[in-house]
Motif scaffolding. Structure first.
Motif, PDB file in Angstrom:
ATOM      1  N   LEU A 288       0.869  -1.174   0.000  1.00 28.16           N
ATOM      2  CA  LEU A 288       0.000   0.000   0.000  1.00 28.16           C
ATOM      3  C   LEU A 288       0.905   1.224   0.000  1.00 28.16           C
ATOM      4  N   ALA A 289       0.869   1.984  -1.098  1.00 26.55           N
ATOM      5  CA  ALA A 289       1.675   3.205  -1.201  1.00 26.55           C
ATOM      6  C   ALA A 289       0.794   4.388  -0.804  1.00 26.55           C
ATOM      7  N   ALA A 290       1.147   5.047   0.282  1.00 26.74           N
ATOM      8  CA  ALA A 290       0.420   6.235   0.720  1.00 26.74           C
ATOM      9  C   ALA A 290       1.065   7.441   0.049  1.00 26.74           C
ATOM     10  N   THR A 291       0.251   8.258  -0.614  1.00 24.21           N
ATOM     11  CA  THR A 291       0.807   9.384  -1.356  1.00 24.21           C
ATOM     12  C   THR A 291      -0.001  10.657  -1.156  1.00 24.21           C
ATOM     13  N   ASP A 292       0.707  11.775  -1.239  1.00 22.45           N
ATOM     14  CA  ASP A 292       0.057  13.086  -1.265  1.00 22.45           C
ATOM     15  C   ASP A 292       0.573  13.891  -2.458  1.00 22.45           C
ATOM     16  N   GLY A 293       1.367  13.237  -3.298  1.00 22.76           N
ATOM     17  CA  GLY A 293       1.900  13.901  -4.476  1.00 22.76           C
ATOM     18  C   GLY A 293       3.205  14.647  -4.243  1.00 22.76           C
ATOM     19  N   SER A 294       3.704  14.652  -3.018  1.00 23.98           N
ATOM     20  CA  SER A 294       4.951  15.364  -2.703  1.00 23.98           C
ATOM     21  C   SER A 294       6.156  14.619  -3.278  1.00 23.98           C
ATOM     22  N   ASP A 295       7.317  15.264  -3.235  1.00 22.96           N
ATOM     23  CA  ASP A 295       8.542  14.643  -3.742  1.00 22.96           C
ATOM     24  C   ASP A 295       8.875  13.352  -2.998  1.00 22.96           C
ATOM     25  N   TYR A 296       8.762  13.370  -1.678  1.00 24.34           N
ATOM     26  CA  TYR A 296       9.046  12.169  -0.902  1.00 24.34           C
ATOM     27  C   TYR A 296       8.046  11.062  -1.249  1.00 24.34           C
ATOM     28  N   ALA A 297       6.786  11.435  -1.436  1.00 24.50           N
ATOM     29  CA  ALA A 297       5.767  10.450  -1.793  1.00 24.50           C
ATOM     30  C   ALA A 297       6.068   9.826  -3.150  1.00 24.50           C
ATOM     31  N   ARG A 298       6.566  10.627  -4.086  1.00 26.22           N
ATOM     32  CA  ARG A 298       6.910  10.090  -5.413  1.00 26.22           C
ATOM     33  C   ARG A 298       8.040   9.070  -5.308  1.00 26.22           C
ATOM     34  N   LYS A 299       9.007   9.339  -4.448  1.00 27.02           N
ATOM     35  CA  LYS A 299      10.077   8.361  -4.229  1.00 27.02           C
ATOM     36  C   LYS A 299       9.486   7.067  -3.669  1.00 27.02           C
ATOM     37  N   ALA A 300       8.551   7.208  -2.743  1.00 28.55           N
ATOM     38  CA  ALA A 300       7.906   6.042  -2.145  1.00 28.55           C
ATOM     39  C   ALA A 300       7.098   5.266  -3.189  1.00 28.55           C
ATOM     40  N   GLU A 301       6.415   5.983  -4.061  1.00 24.83           N
ATOM     41  CA  GLU A 301       5.628   5.331  -5.121  1.00 24.83           C
ATOM     42  C   GLU A 301       6.524   4.460  -5.996  1.00 24.83           C
ATOM     43  N   ILE A 302       7.642   5.012  -6.417  1.00 20.54           N
ATOM     44  CA  ILE A 302       8.579   4.276  -7.281  1.00 20.54           C
ATOM     45  C   ILE A 302       9.125   3.052  -6.551  1.00 20.54           C
ATOM     46  N   ALA A 303       9.499   3.232  -5.282  1.00 17.02           N
ATOM     47  CA  ALA A 303      10.000   2.101  -4.493  1.00 17.02           C
ATOM     48  C   ALA A 303       8.931   1.014  -4.388  1.00 17.02           C
TER      49      ALA A 303
END
Length: 144
Positions: free
Chosen positions: A7-22
């Motif tokens: 489950l990738a939690a995102t808010d669209g921020s730069d850190y979230a984008r890194k998490a999405e890719i991971a």
């Protein structure tokens, strides 16, 4: 009901984008299921509607990125209206609770999220990430 191991939690921020890719790389490597969650919390219904629209945009981008990487990403969009937020940290706790509830509902193995969100000013671990790490019953991967 589908089980999502990631489950990738995102808010669209730069850190979230890194998490999405991971999260997508892990999902692709292990050939498992993944969902991305966006939680829209606002004081007024009109604000929540704006955040829900932003959440749709963010999640659509995540799905498109996943498709380019060969990963099928399901979307989870949660909208919460809070008429009052009486104390500092309630918003972060509400977002964390929504993430943790989804993790429980879908029997998630690992939550992947950014170390701080788009509204964080503290250079340390963000308030939502900290709340999720403290309360999660599953593995949490924090991207920095």
């Amino acid at each position: 009901m589908t089980r999502y191991e990631i489950l990738a939690a995102t808010d669209g921020s730069d850190y979230a984008r890194k998490a999405e890719i991971a999260a997508m790389k892990i999902t692709r490597s292990y050939n498992i299921h993944m969902a991305a969650i966006y939680v829209a919390v606002a004081h007024k219904d009109s604000e929540r509607e704006e955040l829900v629209a932003k959440g749709e945009e963010v999640l659509s981008r995540v799905v498109e990125t996943g498709a380019r990487m060969g990963v099928d990403v399901q979307k989870i969009l949660v909208g919460v209206s809070m008429q009052r937020m009486p104390k500092i940290g309630v918003r972060a706790d509400t977002i964390a609770r929504a993430i943790l509830d989804a993790a429980g509902k879908y029997k998630v193995h690992t939550i992947v999220m950014g170390g701080k969100g788009e509204s964080e000013i503290n250079p340390e671990l963000g308030s939502v990430a900290e709340a999720v790490v403290r309360k999660a019953r599953c593995t949490v991967l924090v991207a920095r």
